[in-house]
Design a protein around this motif. Structure first.
Motif, PDB file in Angstrom:
ATOM      1  N   MET A   1       0.840  -1.198   0.000  1.00  0.00           N
ATOM      2  CA  MET A   1       0.000   0.000   0.000  1.00  0.00           C
ATOM      3  C   MET A   1       0.877   1.251   0.000  1.00  0.00           C
ATOM      4  SD  MET A   1      -3.149  -0.711   2.588  1.00  0.00           S
ATOM      5  CE  MET A   1      -4.410  -1.895   2.148  1.00  0.00           C
ATOM      6  N   SER A   2       0.317   2.318  -0.536  1.00  0.00           N
ATOM      7  CA  SER A   2       1.043   3.577  -0.554  1.00  0.00           C
ATOM      8  C   SER A   2       1.051   4.198   0.826  1.00  0.00           C
ATOM      9  CB  SER A   2       0.368   4.550  -1.544  1.00  0.00           C
ATOM     10  OG  SER A   2      -0.928   4.887  -1.076  1.00  0.00           O
ATOM     11  N   ALA A   3       1.914   5.223   0.994  1.00  0.00           N
ATOM     12  CA  ALA A   3       1.995   5.889   2.288  1.00  0.00           C
ATOM     13  C   ALA A   3       0.671   6.552   2.643  1.00  0.00           C
ATOM     14  CB  ALA A   3       3.126   6.913   2.272  1.00  0.00           C
ATOM     15  N   ILE A   4       0.008   7.155   1.612  1.00  0.00           N
ATOM     16  CA  ILE A   4      -1.275   7.817   1.870  1.00  0.00           C
ATOM     17  C   ILE A   4      -2.303   6.799   2.322  1.00  0.00           C
ATOM     18  CG2 ILE A   4      -3.157   9.111   0.826  1.00  0.00           C
ATOM     19  CD1 ILE A   4      -1.139  10.431  -1.006  1.00  0.00           C
ATOM     20  N   ALA A   5      -2.355   5.664   1.663  1.00  0.00           N
ATOM     21  CA  ALA A   5      -3.313   4.629   2.025  1.00  0.00           C
ATOM     22  C   ALA A   5      -3.036   4.127   3.434  1.00  0.00           C
ATOM     23  CB  ALA A   5      -3.254   3.480   1.020  1.00  0.00           C
ATOM     24  N   ASP A   6      -1.768   3.957   3.770  1.00  0.00           N
ATOM     25  CA  ASP A   6      -1.428   3.506   5.114  1.00  0.00           C
ATOM     26  C   ASP A   6      -1.829   4.538   6.165  1.00  0.00           C
ATOM     27  OD1 ASP A   6      -0.433   0.940   4.829  1.00  0.00           O
ATOM     28  OD2 ASP A   6       1.560   1.643   4.260  1.00  0.00           O
ATOM     29  N   ARG A   7      -1.627   5.818   5.817  1.00  0.00           N
ATOM     30  CA  ARG A   7      -1.997   6.863   6.765  1.00  0.00           C
ATOM     31  C   ARG A   7      -3.513   6.858   7.002  1.00  0.00           C
ATOM     32  NH1 ARG A   7       0.852  10.565   4.833  1.00  0.00           N
ATOM     33  NH2 ARG A   7      -0.633  11.538   3.394  1.00  0.00           N
ATOM     34  N   ASP A   8      -4.277   6.712   5.938  1.00  0.00           N
ATOM     35  CA  ASP A   8      -5.737   6.652   6.070  1.00  0.00           C
ATOM     36  C   ASP A   8      -6.152   5.425   6.880  1.00  0.00           C
ATOM     37  OD1 ASP A   8      -8.527   7.460   5.230  1.00  0.00           O
ATOM     38  OD2 ASP A   8      -8.430   5.458   4.344  1.00  0.00           O
ATOM     39  N   LEU A   9      -5.471   4.312   6.649  1.00  0.00           N
ATOM     40  CA  LEU A   9      -5.786   3.078   7.366  1.00  0.00           C
ATOM     41  C   LEU A   9      -5.493   3.222   8.855  1.00  0.00           C
ATOM     42  CD1 LEU A   9      -6.738   0.173   7.078  1.00  0.00           C
ATOM     43  CD2 LEU A   9      -4.375  -0.490   6.588  1.00  0.00           C
ATOM     44  N   ARG A  10      -4.378   3.887   9.172  1.00  0.00           N
ATOM     45  CA  ARG A  10      -4.042   4.099  10.582  1.00  0.00           C
ATOM     46  C   ARG A  10      -5.081   4.994  11.259  1.00  0.00           C
ATOM     47  NH1 ARG A  10       1.403   4.032   8.569  1.00  0.00           N
ATOM     48  NH2 ARG A  10       1.338   6.283   8.222  1.00  0.00           N
ATOM     49  N   GLU A  11      -5.584   5.994  10.544  1.00  0.00           N
ATOM     50  CA  GLU A  11      -6.620   6.868  11.106  1.00  0.00           C
ATOM     51  C   GLU A  11      -7.894   6.080  11.397  1.00  0.00           C
ATOM     52  OE1 GLU A  11      -7.142   9.997   8.315  1.00  0.00           O
ATOM     53  OE2 GLU A  11      -5.259  11.028   8.823  1.00  0.00           O
ATOM     54  N   ARG A  12      -8.232   5.176  10.498  1.00  0.00           N
ATOM     55  CA  ARG A  12      -9.434   4.365  10.713  1.00  0.00           C
ATOM     56  C   ARG A  12      -9.224   3.380  11.869  1.00  0.00           C
ATOM     57  NH1 ARG A  12     -13.026   4.160   6.130  1.00  0.00           N
ATOM     58  NH2 ARG A  12     -12.318   5.573   4.489  1.00  0.00           N
ATOM     59  N   ALA A  13      -8.022   2.794  11.928  1.00  0.00           N
ATOM     60  CA  ALA A  13      -7.738   1.835  13.003  1.00  0.00           C
ATOM     61  C   ALA A  13      -7.718   2.520  14.363  1.00  0.00           C
ATOM     62  CB  ALA A  13      -6.397   1.144  12.744  1.00  0.00           C
ATOM     63  N   ALA A  14      -7.369   3.808  14.396  1.00  0.00           N
ATOM     64  CA  ALA A  14      -7.311   4.533  15.663  1.00  0.00           C
ATOM     65  C   ALA A  14      -8.688   4.642  16.316  1.00  0.00           C
ATOM     66  CB  ALA A  14      -6.724   5.927  15.441  1.00  0.00           C
ATOM     67  N   ARG A  15      -9.756   4.493  15.524  1.00  0.00           N
ATOM     68  CA  ARG A  15     -11.111   4.581  16.086  1.00  0.00           C
ATOM     69  C   ARG A  15     -11.538   3.286  16.764  1.00  0.00           C
ATOM     70  NH1 ARG A  15     -12.558   6.204  10.405  1.00  0.00           N
ATOM     71  NH2 ARG A  15     -11.883   8.379  10.214  1.00  0.00           N
ATOM     72  N   LEU A  16     -10.763   2.226  16.587  1.00  0.00           N
ATOM     73  CA  LEU A  16     -11.134   0.927  17.146  1.00  0.00           C
ATOM     74  C   LEU A  16     -10.677   0.799  18.597  1.00  0.00           C
ATOM     75  CD1 LEU A  16     -10.151  -1.439  14.191  1.00  0.00           C
ATOM     76  CD2 LEU A  16     -12.411  -0.572  14.736  1.00  0.00           C
ATOM     77  N   THR A  17     -11.465   0.084  19.366  1.00  0.00           N
ATOM     78  CA  THR A  17     -11.035  -0.319  20.715  1.00  0.00           C
ATOM     79  C   THR A  17     -10.643  -1.788  20.649  1.00  0.00           C
ATOM     80  OG1 THR A  17     -13.299  -0.931  21.374  1.00  0.00           O
ATOM     81  CG2 THR A  17     -12.580   1.320  21.829  1.00  0.00           C
ATOM     82  N   VAL A  18      -9.656  -2.157  21.436  1.00  0.00           N
ATOM     83  CA  VAL A  18      -9.170  -3.537  21.469  1.00  0.00           C
ATOM     84  C   VAL A  18      -9.180  -3.994  22.919  1.00  0.00           C
ATOM     85  CG1 VAL A  18      -7.295  -5.113  20.872  1.00  0.00           C
ATOM     86  CG2 VAL A  18      -7.683  -3.060  19.481  1.00  0.00           C
ATOM     87  N   ALA A  19      -9.920  -5.073  23.184  1.00  0.00           N
ATOM     88  CA  ALA A  19     -10.029  -5.562  24.568  1.00  0.00           C
ATOM     89  C   ALA A  19      -9.960  -7.086  24.576  1.00  0.00           C
ATOM     90  CB  ALA A  19     -11.340  -5.091  25.205  1.00  0.00           C
ATOM     91  N   PHE A  20      -9.269  -7.637  25.579  1.00  0.00           N
ATOM     92  CA  PHE A  20      -9.171  -9.090  25.717  1.00  0.00           C
ATOM     93  C   PHE A  20     -10.394  -9.611  26.470  1.00  0.00           C
ATOM     94  CE2 PHE A  20      -7.354 -12.929  27.896  1.00  0.00           C
ATOM     95  CZ  PHE A  20      -7.265 -13.698  26.736  1.00  0.00           C
ATOM     96  N   ASP A  21     -10.977 -10.695  25.996  1.00  0.00           N
ATOM     97  CA  ASP A  21     -12.221 -11.202  26.570  1.00  0.00           C
ATOM     98  C   ASP A  21     -12.126 -12.703  26.839  1.00  0.00           C
ATOM     99  OD1 ASP A  21     -14.846 -11.011  27.490  1.00  0.00           O
ATOM    100  OD2 ASP A  21     -15.660 -11.616  25.553  1.00  0.00           O
ATOM    101  N   GLY A  22     -11.178 -13.106  27.648  1.00  0.00           N
ATOM    102  CA  GLY A  22     -11.088 -14.503  28.060  1.00  0.00           C
ATOM    103  C   GLY A  22     -10.392 -15.397  27.068  1.00  0.00           C
ATOM    104  N   ASP A  23     -11.074 -15.703  25.957  1.00  0.00           N
ATOM    105  CA  ASP A  23     -10.465 -16.580  24.957  1.00  0.00           C
ATOM    106  C   ASP A  23     -10.451 -15.935  23.575  1.00  0.00           C
ATOM    107  OD1 ASP A  23     -13.150 -16.573  24.576  1.00  0.00           O
ATOM    108  OD2 ASP A  23     -13.385 -18.738  24.364  1.00  0.00           O
ATOM    109  N   ALA A  24     -10.740 -14.663  23.507  1.00  0.00           N
ATOM    110  CA  ALA A  24     -10.752 -13.949  22.225  1.00  0.00           C
ATOM    111  C   ALA A  24     -10.498 -12.472  22.495  1.00  0.00           C
ATOM    112  CB  ALA A  24     -12.081 -14.150  21.499  1.00  0.00           C
ATOM    113  N   TRP A  25     -10.280 -11.748  21.433  1.00  0.00           N
ATOM    114  CA  TRP A  25     -10.091 -10.305  21.504  1.00  0.00           C
ATOM    115  C   TRP A  25     -11.282  -9.635  20.848  1.00  0.00           C
ATOM    116  CZ3 TRP A  25      -5.714  -7.930  23.702  1.00  0.00           C
ATOM    117  CH2 TRP A  25      -4.733  -8.828  24.128  1.00  0.00           C
TER     118      TRP A  25
END
Length: 403
Positions: A1-25
């Motif tokens: 992916m291009s740098a611009i695409a990666d930057r956009d992807l990182r912005e979208r990923a920043a909106r996600l929450t990540v939490a561990f839930d016993g046997d899955a995330w």
């Protein structure tokens, strides 16, 4: 992916929450109310993006954790399909909720600490004890008819039930606030009925062992209401308190309907009740309702390709539990049917008989006539509407207009 695409992807990923839930995330978008369970490599993929890594670096780190190559493009397609990479939701414009929004987390937590749960447990023990040793205070369908007029009994308790239903849902909200979960409490309607709803979707970011209070909160306050009503009637019977007959009858109706509601929460597992939430949490499942339905359906019929693929992609834990959880579904259906036969049906038949007698005896156009007509129409609607709606939904599914 291009740098611009990666930057956009990182912005979208920043909106996600990540939490561990016993046997899955759990990957979540709280602003959209979307949460998805993924294995650890999926969580590593997202956290790598959030830390500034590229899509290629995220796929590489995820592959190291998985022990095999991870297809980053395919994983991103999955996130996109689930809506996790969608643009932010527009801010919701709503009026302030007043005092309820001002309840702080520390204040809310006092209602769900050790002392509070001791009080809830004591209320439950009190209710069981009174019902066991005071047969005359045990509720029956006849308690629903606490006024000479059937229509007035229904109208009066309808107003009372609105208040208790609001209290039940508000207690879920308070429990969410005690956990620091941004729960949403709102008033809505279904047909002619006012309903109260509490959205605790974001509780998936809280460890499972801390979720039980929020799931049990509604039933906890319900049992306090029942204990209070029974206590007042017990004092009245002992001569320590003098209650007007009408008030005593109303308290009997409160005991009946609130106890039915508590039993319903445990029986209505197929309807994703509070009891279902407790069981699914204890069994460490993420989408047990849907997986159980697909598993049971697969045993009886041939699943369409889309549903077969959905079942195959479900978590291993959900699929394992679903093999026997259908038995609880069946048990719940039996209990709900028993409640209808023992409580709802006798009441509806008694109301219908009362209405028909008044219709035949009252003068057309009189207040008694219209009162009896309203009761008869209510009973007919309660008995006829569910099967009519079921037939309508079946026709819509066959026509493809209802998924």
């Amino acid at each position: 992916m291009s740098a611009i695409a990666d930057r956009d992807l990182r912005e979208r990923a920043a909106r996600l929450t990540v939490a561990f839930d016993g046997d899955a995330w759990i990957l979540g978008r709280p602003d959209l109310g979307i949460f998805v369970a993924v294995p650890e490599p999926g969580a590593v993929f997202v956290t790598t993006l959030q830390e500034g890594g590229s899509a290629a670096e995220a796929a590489g780190r995820a592959s190291e954790v998985a022990g095999e190559e991870v297809d980053g493009a395919d994983f991103l397609d999955g996130l996109t399909g689930a809506g996790l990479l969608d643009p932010p939701a527009p801010p919701e414009e709503r009026a302030p909720s007043g005092w309820i929004e001002g309840l702080g987390q520390d204040t809310a937590a006092r209602f769900f600490g050790r002392t509070a749960w001791t009080c809830y447990a004591a209320a439950a023990v009190f209710v069981v004890t009174v019902l066991a040793f005071a047969p005359d205070l045990r509720p029956s369908w006849e308690d629903a008819w606490f006024l000479p007029s059937a229509a007035l009994s229904m109208l009066t308790y309808l107003l009372v039930d609105i208040a208790f239903s609001a209290l039940h849902e508000a207690w879920h909200w308070v429990a969410g606030r005690a956990l620091g979960v941004p729960a949403t409490f709102r008033v809505s309607y279904r047909g002619l009925y006012i309903v109260f709803e509490t959205d605790l979707t974001q509780i998936v970011n809280v460890p499972r062992r801390r979720r039980y209070g929020a799931y049990l909160a509604g039933m906890a306050i319900d049992i306090v209401v029942v204990a209070t009503a029974l206590g007042l009637r017990l004092l009245d019977r002992a001569g320590m308190l003098t209650l007007p007959e009408t008030l005593s009858g109303l308290l009997g109706a409160v005991v009946l309907y609130r106890l039915v509601g508590i039993v319903w929460q445990w029986a209505a597992v197929p309807m994703r009740s509070d009891g279902y939430a407790v069981l699914a949490n204890a069994l460490r499942c993420h989408n047990l309702y849907r997986v159980t339905w697909l598993t049971a359906k697969a045993k009886l019929f041939r699943l369409p390709p889309a549903e077969a693929a959905e079942l195959a992609s479900a978590g291993e834990r959900d699929r394992h539990v679903a093999r026997w959880f259908a038995l609880l579904y069946m048990a719940g259906v039996v209990v709900m049917a028993g409640m209808f036969v023992l409580v709802a049906l006798p009441l509806l038949l008694a109301l219908a008989q009362w209405g028909l007698v008044r219709l035949s005896a009252g003068a057309t156009g009189s207040a008694a006539f219209w009162e009896a007509l309203a009761v008869t129409a209510y009973v007919a609607t309660q008995l006829a509407l569910p099967p009519l709606l079921a037939l309508r939904e079946r026709r819509l599914r066959r026509s493809g207009r209802l998924l």
